[in-house]
Design a protein around this motif. Sequence first.
Motif, PDB file in Angstrom:
ATOM      1  N   ASP A  54      -7.311  20.801   9.770  1.00 59.83           N
ATOM      2  CA  ASP A  54      -6.605  21.617   8.780  1.00 59.83           C
ATOM      3  C   ASP A  54      -7.418  22.871   8.458  1.00 59.83           C
ATOM      4  OD1 ASP A  54      -4.814  22.361   6.845  1.00 59.83           O
ATOM      5  OD2 ASP A  54      -5.358  20.804   5.403  1.00 59.83           O
TER       6      ASP A  54
ATOM      7  N   GLY B 196      -8.453  14.809  10.216  1.00 61.81           N
ATOM      8  CA  GLY B 196      -7.324  15.546   9.654  1.00 61.81           C
ATOM      9  C   GLY B 196      -7.748  16.771   8.864  1.00 61.81           C
ATOM     10  N   ALA B 197      -8.649  16.563   7.911  1.00 64.81           N
ATOM     11  CA  ALA B 197      -9.068  17.668   7.049  1.00 64.81           C
ATOM     12  C   ALA B 197      -9.828  18.728   7.858  1.00 64.81           C
ATOM     13  CB  ALA B 197      -9.930  17.139   5.912  1.00 64.81           C
TER      14      ALA B 197
ATOM     15  N   GLY C  47      -1.410  10.918  10.866  1.00 68.44           N
ATOM     16  CA  GLY C  47      -2.858  10.986  10.616  1.00 68.44           C
ATOM     17  C   GLY C  47      -3.654  10.548  11.842  1.00 68.44           C
TER      18      GLY C  47
ATOM     19  N   GLY D 240      -2.409  10.308   3.049  1.00 70.60           N
ATOM     20  CA  GLY D 240      -3.527  11.200   3.345  1.00 70.60           C
ATOM     21  C   GLY D 240      -3.121  12.537   3.957  1.00 70.60           C
ATOM     22  N   VAL D 241      -2.126  12.534   4.844  1.00 69.07           N
ATOM     23  CA  VAL D 241      -1.724  13.778   5.525  1.00 69.07           C
ATOM     24  C   VAL D 241      -1.000  14.726   4.559  1.00 69.07           C
ATOM     25  CG1 VAL D 241      -0.532  14.723   7.553  1.00 69.07           C
ATOM     26  CG2 VAL D 241      -1.627  12.495   7.713  1.00 69.07           C
TER      27      VAL D 241
ATOM     28  N   GLY E 276      -4.960  10.681  -0.695  1.00 67.19           N
ATOM     29  CA  GLY E 276      -5.741   9.753   0.126  1.00 67.19           C
ATOM     30  C   GLY E 276      -5.769   8.389  -0.531  1.00 67.19           C
ATOM     31  N   ASP E 277      -6.376   7.426   0.121  1.00 65.61           N
ATOM     32  CA  ASP E 277      -6.378   6.074  -0.439  1.00 65.61           C
ATOM     33  C   ASP E 277      -7.099   6.035  -1.780  1.00 65.61           C
ATOM     34  OD1 ASP E 277      -4.868   5.100   1.559  1.00 65.61           O
ATOM     35  OD2 ASP E 277      -6.493   4.153   2.664  1.00 65.61           O
TER      36      ASP E 277
ATOM     37  N   HIS F 215       0.814  -1.219   0.000  1.00 59.21           N
ATOM     38  CA  HIS F 215       0.000   0.000   0.000  1.00 59.21           C
ATOM     39  C   HIS F 215       0.856   1.282   0.000  1.00 59.21           C
ATOM     40  CE1 HIS F 215      -3.554   2.415   1.020  1.00 59.21           C
ATOM     41  NE2 HIS F 215      -2.822   2.998   1.947  1.00 59.21           N
TER      42      HIS F 215
ATOM     43  N   SER G  29       0.305   8.961   6.733  1.00 58.40           N
ATOM     44  CA  SER G  29      -1.096   8.562   6.552  1.00 58.40           C
ATOM     45  C   SER G  29      -1.683   8.227   7.920  1.00 58.40           C
ATOM     46  CB  SER G  29      -1.169   7.358   5.617  1.00 58.40           C
ATOM     47  OG  SER G  29      -0.615   6.230   6.252  1.00 58.40           O
ATOM     48  N   GLY G  30      -2.829   7.543   7.894  1.00 56.33           N
ATOM     49  CA  GLY G  30      -3.474   7.173   9.152  1.00 56.33           C
ATOM     50  C   GLY G  30      -2.712   6.077   9.883  1.00 56.33           C
ATOM     51  N   GLY G  31      -1.942   5.282   9.154  1.00 54.71           N
ATOM     52  CA  GLY G  31      -1.223   4.170   9.778  1.00 54.71           C
ATOM     53  C   GLY G  31       0.283   4.291   9.708  1.00 54.71           C
TER      54      GLY G  31
ATOM     55  N   ASN H 165      -2.518  17.963   3.694  1.00 58.58           N
ATOM     56  CA  ASN H 165      -2.553  19.060   4.675  1.00 58.58           C
ATOM     57  C   ASN H 165      -1.995  20.372   4.097  1.00 58.58           C
ATOM     58  OD1 ASN H 165      -1.086  20.536   7.179  1.00 58.58           O
ATOM     59  ND2 ASN H 165      -2.967  19.501   7.812  1.00 58.58           N
TER      60      ASN H 165
ATOM     61  N   HIS I 221       1.388   4.742  -2.434  1.00 59.14           N
ATOM     62  CA  HIS I 221       1.366   6.148  -1.993  1.00 59.14           C
ATOM     63  C   HIS I 221       2.607   6.904  -2.459  1.00 59.14           C
ATOM     64  CE1 HIS I 221      -2.222   6.775   0.363  1.00 59.14           C
ATOM     65  NE2 HIS I 221      -1.986   5.760   1.181  1.00 59.14           N
TER      66      HIS I 221
ATOM     67  N   ASP J 233      -6.422  12.584  13.857  1.00 60.67           N
ATOM     68  CA  ASP J 233      -7.762  12.048  14.128  1.00 60.67           C
ATOM     69  C   ASP J 233      -8.077  12.062  15.621  1.00 60.67           C
ATOM     70  OD1 ASP J 233      -8.117  11.652  11.437  1.00 60.67           O
ATOM     71  OD2 ASP J 233      -7.483   9.561  11.467  1.00 60.67           O
TER      72      ASP J 233
HETATM   73  O1  KG4 Z   1      -3.574   7.583   3.227  1.00 61.22           O
HETATM   74  P1  KG4 Z   1      -4.902   7.654   3.904  1.00 61.22           P
HETATM   75  O2  KG4 Z   1      -6.092   8.090   3.105  1.00 61.22           O
HETATM   76  O3  KG4 Z   1      -5.274   6.281   4.567  1.00 61.22           O
HETATM   77  C1  KG4 Z   1      -4.335   5.480   5.210  1.00 61.22           C
HETATM   78  O4  KG4 Z   1      -3.597   4.737   4.500  1.00 61.22           O
HETATM   79  O5  KG4 Z   1      -4.247   5.626   6.439  1.00 61.22           O
HETATM   80  O6  KG4 Z   1      -4.711   8.639   5.158  1.00 61.22           O
HETATM   81  C2  KG4 Z   1      -5.794   8.929   6.012  1.00 61.22           C
HETATM   82  C3  KG4 Z   1      -5.315   9.913   7.074  1.00 61.22           C
HETATM   83  C4  KG4 Z   1      -6.374  10.158   8.148  1.00 61.22           C
HETATM   84  O7  KG4 Z   1      -5.753  10.027   9.405  1.00 61.22           O
HETATM   85  C5  KG4 Z   1      -6.811  11.581   7.868  1.00 61.22           C
HETATM   86  O8  KG4 Z   1      -7.259  12.279   9.020  1.00 61.22           O
HETATM   87  C6  KG4 Z   1      -5.541  12.197   7.324  1.00 61.22           C
HETATM   88  O9  KG4 Z   1      -5.006  11.196   6.486  1.00 61.22           O
HETATM   89  N1  KG4 Z   1      -5.783  13.429   6.558  1.00 61.22           N
HETATM   90  C7  KG4 Z   1      -5.298  14.634   6.901  1.00 61.22           C
HETATM   91  C8  KG4 Z   1      -5.801  15.558   5.963  1.00 61.22           C
HETATM   92  N2  KG4 Z   1      -6.582  14.878   5.072  1.00 61.22           N
HETATM   93  C9  KG4 Z   1      -6.558  13.563   5.448  1.00 61.22           C
HETATM   94  N3  KG4 Z   1      -4.493  15.005   7.920  1.00 61.22           N
HETATM   95  C10 KG4 Z   1      -4.168  16.298   8.010  1.00 61.22           C
HETATM   96  N4  KG4 Z   1      -4.621  17.247   7.159  1.00 61.22           N
HETATM   97  C11 KG4 Z   1      -5.427  16.928   6.116  1.00 61.22           C
HETATM   98  N5  KG4 Z   1      -5.850  17.882   5.271  1.00 61.22           N
END
Ligand code: KG4
Length: 338
Positions: A183, A179-180, A162, A269-270, A300-301, A111, A135-137, A273, A115, A166
């Motif tokens: 932001d 996250g969003a 991420g 995902g981050v 994002g994913d 994965h 990202s979230g993980g 930001n 990215h 959250d």
């Molecule tokens: O890559 P992703 O879509 O999924 C994973 O593989 O985890 O990342 C999701 C993460 C979430 O924790 C979300 O809150 C964060 O990315 N995220 C953000 C923003 N948009 C999404 N964090 C900070 N600022 C943002 N604008």
Amino acid sequence: MLILCIESSCDETAAAVIRDGRKVLSNIVASQVDVHARYGGVVPELASRKHVEAISVVINAALDTAGVDLAEIEGIGVTRGPGLVGALLVGLSTAKAMAWSLDIPLAAVHHMEGHILAPFLEEPPEFPFLALAVSGGHTHLYRVDGIGRYRIIGQTLDDAAGEAYDKVAKLLGLGYPGGALIDKLAGQGAADAIAFPRPMLHRPNFDFSFSGIKTAVLQYIEQVDKPIDQRHMADIAASFQEAMVEVLTRKTLRAVAQEGLERIVVAGGVACNSGLRARFKELAGGQGFQVYFPSPSLCGDNAAMLGVPADYYLDNGRQADISVNAISSWPLDLAGVV
Ligand code: KG4
Ligand code: ZN
């Protein structure tokens, strides 16, 4: 080569059709956010069930949007891990069944590899580069010398970036995923209002720790003795974001200097930001390195990002066996060879 890609590692069911590992013909993402929001986070069993419901619809939508017939697809790329194993299995089983029945090769992709290679769908950087995967993980720094050639330079010792976003959003009552939302709120506040800690910033390594920032936000909220109004919330969000952005950018810059690199890819995902994007761009101007961010729809994913490594692996005869299984925990430096 025309490849159908499938992603189902967490709470997005996604499919995409990619030509030659570079051209996105379609990129369909069905988000499950509404299902999980009321629980404040992803519920693995619900995620698996929703993937089962959505997967065929999403794949058909990806083929339709691309204007491609299933019979024209020459290979399948799929996320093998890391992620929620039940969720991964939905995409992987579908991909295996399709590859077998269509008699076409299968690429089983990491994965995070998707990215960090996402910029190749838009403005390809040259190798080598440093990748900050947020990202979230994951919060990892990788040295990337080519597709399949990744070395971990640093990583978070506790929460991912991420995840910290959250959790802080939850503390502020903003909802999931936060996250969003943080932001957006941060844009209305003062970044210097509250001095949250910058964990591990001065340690001479490239690891991160974000659970301390989250705890500091909690302690701050607990000691405020009057209701927190919108203005005050925005100051908390902006100050938290400033701490995150400072740690992420300064550690990345030190790593790029140590590795003698000139290019940085920020992915995951981050990477959406706005504060992180603005700071990296500002620093890049003054310090002579180039920074690459995928467009928000590729941060994002999504499944399109898998097309870059999948095309490369299939082109090099590195197809997965039909017996390939999902892996929930899988370091990227061990990926690449299936
Ligand atoms: O890559 P992703 O879509 O999924 C994973 O593989 O985890 O990342 C999701 C993460 C979430 O924790 C979300 O809150 C964060 O990315 N995220 C953000 C923003 N948009 C999404 N964090 C900070 N600022 C943002 N604008
Ligand atoms: Zn992801």
